[in-house]
Motif scaffolding. Structure first.
Motif, short mmCIF file in Angstrom:
data_model
loop_
_atom_site.label_atom_id
_atom_site.label_comp_id
_atom_site.label_asym_id
_atom_site.label_seq_id
_atom_site.Cartn_x
_atom_site.Cartn_y
_atom_site.Cartn_z
N TRP A 102 -1.44 -27.77 -69.21
CA TRP A 102 -0.14 -27.26 -69.63
C TRP A 102 0.38 -26.24 -68.62
O TRP A 102 -0.35 -25.36 -68.19
CB TRP A 102 -0.28 -26.62 -71.01
N GLY A 103 1.66 -26.33 -68.27
CA GLY A 103 2.23 -25.36 -67.34
C GLY A 103 3.74 -25.36 -67.36
O GLY A 103 4.36 -26.35 -67.78
N THR A 104 4.31 -24.27 -66.89
CA THR A 104 5.77 -24.13 -66.82
C THR A 104 6.23 -23.64 -65.46
O THR A 104 7.37 -23.21 -65.30
CB THR A 104 6.29 -23.17 -67.91
N THR A 105 5.35 -23.69 -64.47
CA THR A 105 5.74 -23.28 -63.12
C THR A 105 5.52 -24.42 -62.14
O THR A 105 4.69 -25.31 -62.38
CB THR A 105 4.93 -22.06 -62.65
N VAL A 106 6.28 -24.38 -61.06
CA VAL A 106 6.21 -25.43 -60.05
C VAL A 106 4.78 -25.63 -59.55
O VAL A 106 4.31 -26.77 -59.40
CB VAL A 106 7.17 -25.13 -58.89
N SER A 107 4.08 -24.56 -59.30
CA SER A 107 2.75 -24.65 -58.70
C SER A 107 1.71 -25.29 -59.62
O SER A 107 0.66 -25.73 -59.14
CB SER A 107 2.27 -23.25 -58.28
N GLU A 108 2.00 -25.38 -60.90
CA GLU A 108 1.04 -25.95 -61.84
C GLU A 108 1.14 -27.47 -61.93
O GLU A 108 0.32 -28.10 -62.57
CB GLU A 108 1.25 -25.34 -63.22
N TYR A 109 2.15 -28.05 -61.29
CA TYR A 109 2.35 -29.49 -61.35
C TYR A 109 1.88 -30.15 -60.07
O TYR A 109 2.12 -29.64 -58.97
CB TYR A 109 3.81 -29.81 -61.67
N GLU A 110 1.21 -31.28 -60.22
CA GLU A 110 0.47 -31.88 -59.12
C GLU A 110 1.22 -33.00 -58.42
O GLU A 110 0.95 -33.27 -57.24
CB GLU A 110 -0.87 -32.41 -59.65
N PHE A 111 2.07 -33.70 -59.10
CA PHE A 111 2.81 -34.79 -58.47
C PHE A 111 4.22 -34.82 -59.02
O PHE A 111 4.46 -34.44 -60.17
CB PHE A 111 2.09 -36.14 -58.66
N TRP A 112 5.13 -35.28 -58.16
CA TRP A 112 6.55 -35.15 -58.42
C TRP A 112 7.29 -36.46 -58.13
O TRP A 112 6.89 -37.23 -57.25
CB TRP A 112 7.14 -34.07 -57.52
N GLY A 113 8.39 -36.65 -58.86
CA GLY A 113 9.31 -37.71 -58.52
C GLY A 113 10.25 -37.27 -57.42
O GLY A 113 10.18 -36.14 -56.94
N GLN A 114 11.16 -38.16 -57.06
CA GLN A 114 12.06 -37.89 -55.94
C GLN A 114 13.32 -37.14 -56.37
O GLN A 114 14.07 -36.64 -55.52
CB GLN A 114 12.45 -39.20 -55.24
N GLY A 115 13.58 -37.06 -57.67
CA GLY A 115 14.73 -36.34 -58.18
C GLY A 115 15.93 -37.24 -58.43
O GLY A 115 16.08 -38.30 -57.82
N THR A 116 16.78 -36.82 -59.36
CA THR A 116 18.02 -37.51 -59.66
C THR A 116 19.11 -36.46 -59.85
O THR A 116 18.90 -35.44 -60.50
CB THR A 116 17.87 -38.42 -60.90
N GLN A 117 20.28 -36.72 -59.26
CA GLN A 117 21.37 -35.74 -59.28
C GLN A 117 22.13 -35.81 -60.60
O GLN A 117 22.52 -36.89 -61.05
CB GLN A 117 22.33 -36.02 -58.12
N VAL A 118 22.36 -34.64 -61.18
CA VAL A 118 23.21 -34.50 -62.35
C VAL A 118 24.35 -33.55 -61.97
O VAL A 118 24.11 -32.43 -61.54
CB VAL A 118 22.43 -33.95 -63.56
N THR A 119 25.57 -34.03 -62.11
CA THR A 119 26.74 -33.22 -61.80
C THR A 119 27.63 -33.14 -63.03
O THR A 119 28.02 -34.17 -63.59
CB THR A 119 27.53 -33.82 -60.63
N VAL A 120 27.92 -31.91 -63.46
CA VAL A 120 28.76 -31.68 -64.62
C VAL A 120 30.07 -31.05 -64.13
O VAL A 120 30.09 -29.91 -63.67
CB VAL A 120 28.08 -30.77 -65.65
N SER A 121 31.12 -31.83 -64.21
CA SER A 121 32.39 -31.37 -63.66
C SER A 121 33.54 -32.14 -64.30
O SER A 121 33.39 -33.32 -64.64
CB SER A 121 32.43 -31.58 -62.14
N SER A 122 34.67 -31.46 -64.44
CA SER A 122 35.87 -32.13 -64.95
C SER A 122 36.72 -32.65 -63.79
O SER A 122 37.76 -33.27 -64.02
CB SER A 122 36.67 -31.18 -65.83
#
Length: 122
Positions: A102-122
């Motif tokens: 269990w963790g809530t910080t970046v350093s506690e996570y071992e593997f990552w996805g590439q990311g997906t962009q979310v843009t909230v705008s009118s």
């Protein structure tokens, strides 16, 4: 090694909703805690939410509690992230990540996805 792939990002108006998915492959998915993080331009990568391997325990950053919901379907090796009542400050690249504890910080996570962009705008 577990591979994670995010999907579901896009452009949405303030007050709108999006559902992100994080699909995993490689190892027994239910062994891992999964977290969602986000990173806005010029800012650090911040914790948003996490879910235990069974899905029975979740936690959220204060800024999204009550608006976002994390869930998982271990039969489909997928974690979902329902985002409602989106605000411009939610604009960021969203990443899912996996950890063996269990963790809530970046350093506690071992593997990552590439990311997906979310843009909230009118």
């Amino acid at each position: 090694q577990v591979q994670l792939v995010e999907s579901g990002g896009g452009l949405v108006q303030p007050g709108g909703s999006l559902r992100l998915s994080c699909a995993a492959s490689g190892h027994t998915f239910s062994n891992y805690y999964i977290g969602w993080f986000r990173q806005a331009p010029g800012k650090a990568r911040d914790f948003v939410a996490a879910i235990s391997g069974s899905g029975g325990t979740t936690t959220y950053a204060r800024s999204v509690k009550g608006r976002f919901t994390i869930s998982r379907d271990n039969a489909k090796n997928t974690v979902y992230f329902e985002m409602n009542n989106l605000e411009p400050d939610d604009t960021a690249v969203y990443y899912c990540a996996g950890a063996t504890d269990w963790g809530t910080t970046v350093s506690e996570y071992e593997f990552w996805g590439q990311g997906t962009q979310v843009t909230v705008s009118s």
